[in-house]
Design a protein around this motif. Structure first.
Motif, PDB file in Angstrom:
ATOM      1  N   PHE A   1      70.015  88.960  25.266  1.00  0.00           N
ATOM      2  CA  PHE A   1      70.841  87.901  24.687  1.00  0.00           C
ATOM      3  C   PHE A   1      72.179  88.470  24.250  1.00  0.00           C
ATOM      4  CE2 PHE A   1      66.412  86.718  24.081  1.00  0.00           C
ATOM      5  CZ  PHE A   1      66.407  85.415  24.572  1.00  0.00           C
TER       6      PHE A   1
ATOM      7  N   THR B   1      72.716  76.268  30.989  1.00  0.00           N
ATOM      8  CA  THR B   1      71.641  76.278  31.974  1.00  0.00           C
ATOM      9  C   THR B   1      70.293  76.161  31.273  1.00  0.00           C
ATOM     10  OG1 THR B   1      72.989  77.763  33.321  1.00  0.00           O
ATOM     11  CG2 THR B   1      70.672  77.577  33.915  1.00  0.00           C
ATOM     12  N   TYR B   2      70.196  76.764  30.088  1.00  0.00           N
ATOM     13  CA  TYR B   2      68.952  76.785  29.324  1.00  0.00           C
ATOM     14  C   TYR B   2      69.226  76.300  27.905  1.00  0.00           C
ATOM     15  CZ  TYR B   2      67.841  79.932  33.164  1.00  0.00           C
ATOM     16  OH  TYR B   2      67.680  80.469  34.410  1.00  0.00           O
TER      17      TYR B   2
ATOM     18  N   TRP C   1      72.288  78.325  26.565  1.00  0.00           N
ATOM     19  CA  TRP C   1      72.395  79.644  27.192  1.00  0.00           C
ATOM     20  C   TRP C   1      72.828  79.520  28.648  1.00  0.00           C
ATOM     21  CZ3 TRP C   1      71.899  83.401  23.758  1.00  0.00           C
ATOM     22  CH2 TRP C   1      71.063  83.237  22.656  1.00  0.00           C
ATOM     23  N   SER C   2      73.536  80.522  29.133  1.00  0.00           N
ATOM     24  CA  SER C   2      73.898  80.602  30.542  1.00  0.00           C
ATOM     25  C   SER C   2      73.972  82.066  30.951  1.00  0.00           C
ATOM     26  CB  SER C   2      75.252  79.936  30.809  1.00  0.00           C
ATOM     27  OG  SER C   2      75.617  80.086  32.175  1.00  0.00           O
ATOM     28  N   GLU C   3      73.754  82.327  32.240  1.00  0.00           N
ATOM     29  CA  GLU C   3      73.944  83.678  32.766  1.00  0.00           C
ATOM     30  C   GLU C   3      75.418  83.958  33.034  1.00  0.00           C
ATOM     31  OE1 GLU C   3      70.678  85.305  35.397  1.00  0.00           O
ATOM     32  OE2 GLU C   3      70.340  83.132  35.613  1.00  0.00           O
TER      33      GLU C   3
ATOM     34  N   ILE D   1      64.734  89.837  29.165  1.00  0.00           N
ATOM     35  CA  ILE D   1      65.752  88.834  28.871  1.00  0.00           C
ATOM     36  C   ILE D   1      66.602  89.402  27.738  1.00  0.00           C
ATOM     37  CG2 ILE D   1      66.220  86.427  28.271  1.00  0.00           C
ATOM     38  CD1 ILE D   1      64.370  86.827  30.771  1.00  0.00           C
TER      39      ILE D   1
ATOM     40  N   MET E   1      67.352  89.182  33.133  1.00  0.00           N
ATOM     41  CA  MET E   1      68.419  88.224  32.864  1.00  0.00           C
ATOM     42  C   MET E   1      69.223  88.636  31.630  1.00  0.00           C
ATOM     43  SD  MET E   1      66.146  84.761  33.318  1.00  0.00           S
ATOM     44  CE  MET E   1      67.484  83.599  33.185  1.00  0.00           C
TER      45      MET E   1
ATOM     46  N   LEU F   1      71.482  86.506  29.066  1.00  0.00           N
ATOM     47  CA  LEU F   1      71.869  85.148  28.702  1.00  0.00           C
ATOM     48  C   LEU F   1      72.961  85.183  27.641  1.00  0.00           C
ATOM     49  CD1 LEU F   1      68.390  83.367  28.564  1.00  0.00           C
ATOM     50  CD2 LEU F   1      70.041  83.449  30.444  1.00  0.00           C
ATOM     51  N   TYR F   2      74.038  84.435  27.914  1.00  0.00           N
ATOM     52  CA  TYR F   2      75.166  84.361  27.005  1.00  0.00           C
ATOM     53  C   TYR F   2      75.077  83.079  26.187  1.00  0.00           C
ATOM     54  CZ  TYR F   2      77.176  87.993  29.925  1.00  0.00           C
ATOM     55  OH  TYR F   2      77.400  89.165  30.594  1.00  0.00           O
TER      56      TYR F   2
END
Length: 188
Positions: free
Chosen positions: A47, A94-95, A84-86, A45, A107, A109-110
């Motif tokens: 970031f 999304t998260y 967070w989102s992809e 993951i 993943m 995550l932005y």
């Protein structure tokens, strides 16, 4: 002819070693053995600050396991972190921060950002005067505060003999120009 036999005897073991090495070779992400590819058993993951500043290390999780996302340590002047989102252009997260997830792939995550500017908004509570009519009289007015660009959080009050109608939340505008009308119909 004697020279040809020496070349064959000398180079044949080197050829066998090279073939063996090429047949059974590994790298950090995958391994080939007997023509079968074995995938890495971890997901990473990553970031991304998404125009913010700061740094965060990657997280790794074994395939099929869960992990709790690290809390966001990025910052962005004039903004607040919302999740967070992809997708770097997403407007809805999304998260959430420190959410537990079970990844099914690597993943990226932005960080998603929303305005940190707050503004006041007005909530007007109005009571229906006659059952079935569209005439409402203001009963109460309150001022609340929220972040510019977010939806208002107007809630209903309790008035004996009245039932609240669905509340239409609004986007909070800078400068305090947002008003939410909460209507209450007479019980029949």
């Amino acid at each position: 002819m004697y020279c040809t036999k020496i070349k064959k005897i000398f180079f044949f073991p080197i050829f066998l070693f090279s073939a063996f090495f090429l047949f059974f070779s590994c790298d950090s992400a995958s391994c080939s053995s007997g023509g079968k590819k074995v995938e890495n058993s971890d997901y990473t993951i990553e970031f991304d600050a998404n125009n913010g500043s700061g740094s965060m290390g990657n997280q790794t999780v074994v395939r099929g396991n869960s992990l709790t996302l690290n809390a966001c340590s990025f910052t962005k002047s004039g903004y607040r972190f919302i999740g967070w989102s992809e997708n770097s252009n997403a407007t809805v997260a999304t998260y959430t921060n420190s959410q537990t997830i079970t990844p099914t792939k690597n993943m990226k995550l932005y960080a998603l950002w929303s305005s940190a500017v707050q503004a006041n908004y007005t909530v007007v509570h109005s009571l229906q005067q006659v059952a079935g009519s569209s005439l409402y009289i203001e009963q109460e007015r309150t001022t609340k505060t929220g972040y510019v660009g977010d939806l208002t959080q107007a809630t209903a009050n309790t008035y004996a003999g009245y039932t609240v109608q669905p509340i239409q939340q609004a986007i909070i505008l800078a400068g305090g120009g947002t008003t939410v009308n909460v209507h209450y119909n007479v019980n029949q």
